[in-house]
Design an enzyme around this catalytic site. Structure first.
Site, PDB file in Angstrom:
ATOM      1  CE  LYS A 112      25.085  55.115  28.864  1.00 34.13           C
ATOM      2  NZ  LYS A 112      24.842  55.947  27.685  1.00 34.13           N
ATOM      3  CE  LYS A 192      36.517  55.754  28.481  1.00 37.58           C
ATOM      4  NZ  LYS A 192      35.890  55.484  27.174  1.00 37.58           N
ATOM      5  CE  LYS A 195      30.910  63.171  27.437  1.00 37.48           C
ATOM      6  NZ  LYS A 195      29.766  62.947  26.561  1.00 37.48           N
TER       7      LYS A 195
END
Ligand code: TRP
Length: 325
Positions: A112, A192, A195
């Site tokens: 991140k 994966k 979102k």
């Protein structure tokens, strides 16, 4: 006494069928036999930039989706993290026993902080998560594989605190569902389902329209084969088979029994019908629940009162042990 289960989802981005199959659907199954506490972790969400107006809306959307997916407020407690100040209080105390180096090793932080400006909140995210879990004397934490490292930190901090100040926290166990690890992007089955995927075809959101669902499944990446066969499934195709099996609530073998020999196109149609059927039921409930905001806030209010009451017991004992009045 029944086991305590705690988990949470961030109110950022849109919930998708990976969240449903891997998380919400598992939670629904756990709530009958455990004391279940499900949180909407808005304080975690703001560790990366959020639009304030949208964030407020997302909190209610996620709450309504929890309910629409089958979390029952008579069996579970649902609340918003920022409504219980005990989370940040305990996080602060845990900060004082958290080694800097251990936070630097967190892979989610490394990922991140490459994408966003790294702030102290992003760095400290796993300590807040540890506080979430430890406040409730949690036994089991259903999460995805990507959260395992955070659970290890949680256990380390609990052990460290217990050995320094005396038995205070229960050591939580992660429950990592096989399904959660296995719902992949429809466009790049190495990743994966997420979102925040920039490719809008990669993810089926719980609130997608029928047309969007059908289009995404139609365009889902497979291999160049044409007929489904047990021994030659590419990653893209097996991802679709896993989704099908999960929604049918049966194992992969049974899906093969049903669809072996069918063309990819035929199977994709069956899958699209199934996803549309499932999501239309969830969406119908969602719109009912979301349109009665008073009732929704009532559920969250009850959840908050429960959460404050239960977590205060742990926080009180922590404060006493550390020497805080
Ligand atoms: N970090 C988790 C995620 O992104 C969300 C989360 C925050 C959580 N606090 C938690 C999950 C406590 C389980 C328990 O998926």
């Amino acid at each position: 006494m029944s086991k305590v289960v705690f988990s949470g989802i961030q109110p950022s981005g849109n919930l998708h069928i990976g969240n449903y199959i891997g998380a919400l659907n598992q939670w629904v199954k756990m709530q009958d036999s455990t004391e279940s506490i499900f949180c909407i972790v808005d304080l975690h969400a703001i560790t990366v930039p959020q639009d304030p107006v949208q964030l407020k809306e997302k909190v209610l959307e996620v709450a309504a989706l929890y309910l629409a997916c089958g979390i029952d407020p008579k069996k579970s407690h649902i609340f918003v993290q920022s409504e219980n100040p005990n989370h940040t209080s305990l996080a602060w105390i845990l900060n004082t026993i958290t080694p800097f180096g251990q936070l630097e090793r967190m892979t989610q932080f490394k990922d991140k902080s490459e994408k966003h400006e790294a702030n102290a909140g992003l760095f400290d995210y796993p300590v807040l998560m540890a506080a979430d879990i430890l406040l409730y004397q949690t036994d089991e934490v259903p999460v995805g594989q990507d959260q395992k490292q955070h659970l290890e930190l949680t256990r380390d901090l609990a052990e460290k605190f217990n050995s320094k100040f005396g038995q205070t926290f229960k050591l939580p166990v992660p429950v990592i569902s096989k399904e959660a690890a296995r719902i992949m992007s429809l466009q790049n089955p190495d990743n994966k389902m997420s979102k925040s995927d920039t490719n809008s075809l990669a993810t089926i959101y719980l609130l997608d329209s029928e047309d969007q669902i059908r289009e995404k499944i139609k365009k889902a990446v497979t291999d160049s084969g044409s007929q489904i066969s047990r021994d030659a499934s590419s990653e893209g195709l097996s991802n679709l088979l896993v989704i099908y099996s999960a929604l049918k609530d049966w194992d992969l073998n049974k899906t093969y029994d049903e669809v072996e020999g069918k063309s990819y196109g035929e199977f994709k149609n069956l899958l699209a019908d199934l996803v549309v059927l499932h999501l239309s039921k969830i969406q119908k409930k969602y719109h009912e629940i979301r349109s009665d905001e008073k009732a929704l806030r009532q559920v969250l209010g009850e959840g908050r009162d429960f959460a404050i009451e239960k977590s205060s017991q742990t926080l009180q004992s922590v404060k006493e042990k550390v020497g805080l009045v």
